[in-house]
Design an enzyme around this catalytic site. Structure first.
Site, PDB file in Angstrom:
ATOM      1  N   ASP A 103       3.829  -3.640  11.770  1.00 27.46           N
ATOM      2  CA  ASP A 103       3.141  -4.913  11.565  1.00 27.46           C
ATOM      3  C   ASP A 103       2.824  -5.064  10.084  1.00 27.46           C
ATOM      4  O   ASP A 103       2.756  -4.072   9.347  1.00 27.46           O
ATOM      5  CB  ASP A 103       1.861  -4.985  12.400  1.00 27.46           C
ATOM      6  CG  ASP A 103       0.899  -3.855  12.107  1.00 27.46           C
ATOM      7  OD1 ASP A 103       0.287  -3.860  11.024  1.00 27.46           O
ATOM      8  OD2 ASP A 103       0.755  -2.949  12.950  1.00 27.46           O
TER       9      ASP A 103
ATOM     10  N   GLY B 146       3.922  -0.616  17.028  1.00 24.93           N
ATOM     11  CA  GLY B 146       5.111  -0.806  16.220  1.00 24.93           C
ATOM     12  C   GLY B 146       4.740  -1.301  14.836  1.00 24.93           C
ATOM     13  O   GLY B 146       3.568  -1.350  14.453  1.00 24.93           O
TER      14      GLY B 146
ATOM     15  N   ASP C 144      -7.636   8.245  -8.149  1.00 25.30           N
ATOM     16  CA  ASP C 144      -6.249   8.670  -7.974  1.00 25.30           C
ATOM     17  C   ASP C 144      -6.084  10.162  -8.213  1.00 25.30           C
ATOM     18  O   ASP C 144      -5.461  10.882  -7.414  1.00 25.30           O
ATOM     19  CB  ASP C 144      -5.335   7.914  -8.944  1.00 25.30           C
ATOM     20  CG  ASP C 144      -5.245   6.434  -8.654  1.00 25.30           C
ATOM     21  OD1 ASP C 144      -5.636   6.021  -7.548  1.00 25.30           O
ATOM     22  OD2 ASP C 144      -4.787   5.686  -9.543  1.00 25.30           O
TER      23      ASP C 144
ATOM     24  N   SER D 146      -5.779   1.320  -3.225  1.00 29.27           N
ATOM     25  CA  SER D 146      -5.639   2.197  -4.385  1.00 29.27           C
ATOM     26  C   SER D 146      -5.807   3.650  -3.975  1.00 29.27           C
ATOM     27  O   SER D 146      -5.218   4.547  -4.580  1.00 29.27           O
ATOM     28  CB  SER D 146      -6.682   1.842  -5.449  1.00 29.27           C
ATOM     29  OG  SER D 146      -6.395   0.618  -6.065  1.00 29.27           O
TER      30      SER D 146
ATOM     31  N   ASP E 249       0.705   5.324  14.956  1.00 29.65           N
ATOM     32  CA  ASP E 249       0.699   3.868  15.084  1.00 29.65           C
ATOM     33  C   ASP E 249      -0.738   3.338  15.053  1.00 29.65           C
ATOM     34  O   ASP E 249      -1.646   3.919  15.641  1.00 29.65           O
ATOM     35  CB  ASP E 249       1.379   3.465  16.390  1.00 29.65           C
ATOM     36  CG  ASP E 249       1.712   1.986  16.445  1.00 29.65           C
ATOM     37  OD1 ASP E 249       1.674   1.329  15.388  1.00 29.65           O
ATOM     38  OD2 ASP E 249       2.010   1.495  17.542  1.00 29.65           O
ATOM     39  N   VAL E 250      -0.941   2.241  14.350  1.00 33.04           N
ATOM     40  CA  VAL E 250      -2.252   1.585  14.270  1.00 33.04           C
ATOM     41  C   VAL E 250      -2.107   0.223  14.930  1.00 33.04           C
ATOM     42  O   VAL E 250      -1.329  -0.615  14.469  1.00 33.04           O
ATOM     43  CB  VAL E 250      -2.723   1.441  12.814  1.00 33.04           C
ATOM     44  CG1 VAL E 250      -4.078   0.733  12.756  1.00 33.04           C
ATOM     45  CG2 VAL E 250      -2.799   2.811  12.145  1.00 33.04           C
TER      46      VAL E 250
ATOM     47  N   GLU F 222     -10.572   3.852 -11.160  1.00 33.63           N
ATOM     48  CA  GLU F 222      -9.232   3.965 -10.580  1.00 33.63           C
ATOM     49  C   GLU F 222      -8.613   5.318 -10.870  1.00 33.63           C
ATOM     50  O   GLU F 222      -8.110   6.000  -9.966  1.00 33.63           O
ATOM     51  CB  GLU F 222      -8.332   2.856 -11.110  1.00 33.63           C
ATOM     52  CG  GLU F 222      -6.908   2.915 -10.576  1.00 33.63           C
ATOM     53  CD  GLU F 222      -6.855   2.723  -9.070  1.00 33.63           C
ATOM     54  OE1 GLU F 222      -6.439   3.668  -8.371  1.00 33.63           O
ATOM     55  OE2 GLU F 222      -7.248   1.644  -8.604  1.00 33.63           O
TER      56      GLU F 222
END
EC number: 3.4.14.10
Length: 670
Positions: free
Chosen positions: A649, A647, A322, A586, A627-628, A318
């Site tokens: 979601d 839009g 990061d 993550s 947008d996806v 992690e």
């Protein structure tokens, strides 16, 4: 008038007036005890319990308005942030609140001489017997033992307060930990473990010689406000392996030679999680050789340290992910690594928040949170526990990224509301707080169905339900969901919702990873999001059958998450000397945080303030995001739950960042 004289005055007045102690009571907080605490026995009624009563803060009914005044793009006070001192003063409990609670204590037989008020004025402290505490709070205390540390603690599963003081009491805790029987661990048995709210991670090993394309060197720096992709040619194979080049191409993230000296980005890690210097250098050597030897600024909170005792993906993956990507995407901006918790007690978000805000230190709850000072003795070569407590000793960076997600039902609603208010306070100070939404759709971290629904302060068993994640459900943070480049697609193609099946190396175990999202059972939909969630629900009902196990109180009325998204699939990451592909939101959180950090840099160079809490601006201007509209997340039965659509979601939020469009918008704001 001194506090002590004031308390005696209240006591004398009440005694002289003959006020009866026969008061009506109401349950103030009911909590589900975490699984790591096991009940042992009833407490000795004559044992002394230190109680802390946190007084209700004032002006809470105006808190969201205060935040919107500095974060709503239409506000004349936009970006006119408050100092930490101004925030503390605005919410400090009032004197009438203290008097009300003292009157309740006195009517209940607690003498003023036994009550002490904190220097900040926000807490009342007393040391009374368990028998007196049970009578005061209409509860029963038990001794619980922590299964990992062997520490024991006095815990009540619910408590009540007099009805007339309910609105004046924030929460009540006991800090008594009974340390007899604390086990000394050997160096061979340090019991390393993941912080709460974090699974070990999801990765696939990638042999270095299978790296699919050559390293691309940095291009020359260009002007402050315009972006330059890393190479004249677009990176390929980003549907199979994500690199810094892929992210720059997807989101138009700039390359810079300089950064503003006042700019900052913080990455939070909790013990035992920590990066390895050798991993950073391996990553930089492949993707950005000029950065070999660069390290983040280190800030230790409550004994935090960079753990190298037990190298493994679970503990290094992690932090490596990061920090490698945050540093690569924002170089030469200085990154701060906040490392929270000592080797024995770990650390969590409440410990971190208390290190920023001294008025929050009493909210650190021993049932849920590590308590410092940590009395664990040294066991060479392992050190003793941290012998202090970092209370208001640190400053926040301008952007904070956190790649951790808890299940909303893991904590009491009161605990979550109190923590959520701290994120609002950070927003008032111009800090952007970014959280990963999670990787298991609407299921638990173990892929299971939820069976707890929280209604107000009551916890009850319920039919299987969707599981929202916290702190993403707090309306004052920016929650980041996941996307991916479509199979056989390129960085020029629209991304789709994150949906990946990971198979173990032996091929026997597989796990489906999808962007966590949904609606809160604790927090109402905020005003800035109301239109977006209403429009989505209308589209959902018109196009799909509502999910069959959507038995949640928040559906249609709860805060929706995530707010935005970024790629979450197959990040090339150096971990424990190997190159692996890492999956999950993550990765998405530090990417989005890096975009915000560069926007802050541009604003600071123009003499403006950082962007702070970005949600109101983004919901009012969704066109600045990509947008996806394809894909979905999945539930505990491995069936589609929520669907991505045009839009907002609850899978990919408003979409992925477009740095150029976002920058143009934020530079137009005051």
């Amino acid at each position: 008038m001194s506090t002590m004289i004031f308390m005696y005055f209240i006591y004398i007045v009440l005694y002289a007036s003959g006020i009866a102690a026969n008061l009506s009571y109401h349950v103030h907080e009911k909590r589900s005890i975490p699984v790591w605490w096991q009940r042992v026995s009833r407490i000795d009624p004559h044992a002394f319990l230190p109680l802390t009563i946190a007084l209700a803060q004032q002006n809470l009914e105006h808190a969201e308005d205060y935040l919107l005044s500095v974060s709503d793009p239409s506000s004349p006070q936009y970006a006119q942030y408050w100092t930490a001192e101004a925030v503390a003063a605005k919410f400090a409990p009032s004197e009438p609140t203290a008097r009300k609670v003292m009157s309740w204590l006195n009517q209940s037989g607690i003498a003023p001489a036994g009550v002490r008020r904190s220097k900040s004025g926000g807490e009342l402290y007393m040391n009374i017997t368990a028998q007196e505490a049970e009578k005061l709070l209409h509860t029963t205390f038990y001794i619980y033992k922590h299964q990992l540390t062997n520490k024991t603690l006095a815990i009540c599963e619910k408590y009540s307060v007099a009805t007339f003081v309910e609105k004046y009491v924030d929460f009540i805790t006991t800090t008594e930990q009974f340390h007899h029987g604390l086990r000394r661990r050997s160096f061979q048995d340090p019991e390393p473990r993941m912080p709460s709210g974090k699974s070990p991670g999801h990765y696939v090993e990638l042999a270095d010689d299978s790296f699919p394309f050559p390293y691309l060197s940095f291009g020359s720096s260009v002007g402050l406000l315009k972006n330059k992709i890393l190479s004249d040619s677009l990176p390929s194979n980003c549907d199979k392996l994500i690199t810094p080049d892929c992210l720059r191409a997807l989101y138009h993230i700039p390359v810079r030679n300089t950064s503003h000296p006042d700019n900052s980005l913080g990455i939070i890690e909790f013990t035992w999680v920590g990066y390895l210097e050798s991993d950073l250098d391996k990553f930089f050597n492949i993707f950005q050789p000029s950065m070999v030897g660069n390290r983040p600024k280190f800030e230790s909170i409550d004994g935090g340290f960079i753990q190298t005792l037990v190298p493994s993906f679970a503990f290094n993956g992690e932090a490596d992910l990061d920090i490698e990507y945050a540093m690569a995407l924002t170089h030469p901006l200085n990154i701060t690594n906040y490392q929270v918790g000592d080797i024995w007690s770990l650390g969590n978000m409440n410990n971190f928040l208390a290190s920023l805000d001294s008025t929050y230190c009493s909210a650190v709850d021993p049932v849920y949170d590590p308590i410092y000072p940590d009395p664990t003795p040294a066991n060479p070569p392992l050190p003793s526990g941290y012998n202090s407590s970092d209370c208001g000793t640190h400053k926040p960076t301008k952007v904070i990224s956190i790649s951790y997600a808890y299940e909303e039902g893991e904590f009491s609603p009161a605990y979550e509301r109190r923590q959520c208010l701290e994120y609002l306070k950070l927003g008032l100070q111009g800090v952007t707080v970014v959280f990963a939404s999670g990787d298991h759709g609407t299921a638990t971290r173990d892929g299971m169905c939820g069976n707890t629904v929280i209604d107000s302060n009551q916890i009850s068993d319920h039919e299987p339900s969707y599981v929202p994640t916290f702190p993403s459900t707090c309306p004052y943070v920016t929650s980041v969901g996941g996307t991916q480049v479509p199979a056989n697609g390129s960085v020029l193609d629209a991304e789709v919702a994150f949906d990946t099946i990971i198979t173990s190396s032996d091929g026997n175990v597989s796990s489906r990873l999808t962007s966590a999202g949904g609606f809160s059972n604790v927090f109402a939909v905020p005003g800035y999001q109301a239109t977006a969630t209403r429009d989505y629900l209308q589209r959902l009902q018109n196009k799909y059958t509502l999910p069959v196990n959507l038995n949640v109180t928040g559906f249609g009325s709860g805060r929706g998450f995530p707010d935005v998204a970024a790629n979450a699939a197959a990040y090339a990451t150096a971990v424990n000397g190997k190159l692996v592909k890492v999956y999950g939101t993550s990765a998405s959180a530090p990417v989005f945080a890096s975009v915000i950090a560069w926007i802050n840099d541009a604003r600071l160079n123009m003499g403006k303030q950082p962007v702070g809490f970005v949600n109101p601006v983004l919901y009012a201007n969704p066109q600045v995001l990509n947008d996806v509209a394809k894909g979905s997340n999945y539930d505990c039965a491995n069936l589609p739950a929520y669907h991505a659509s045009s839009g907002w979601d609850p899978v990919t939020g408003l979409g992925t960042p477009n740095f150029d469009r976002m920058l143009d918008l934020f530079l137009q704001l005051s």
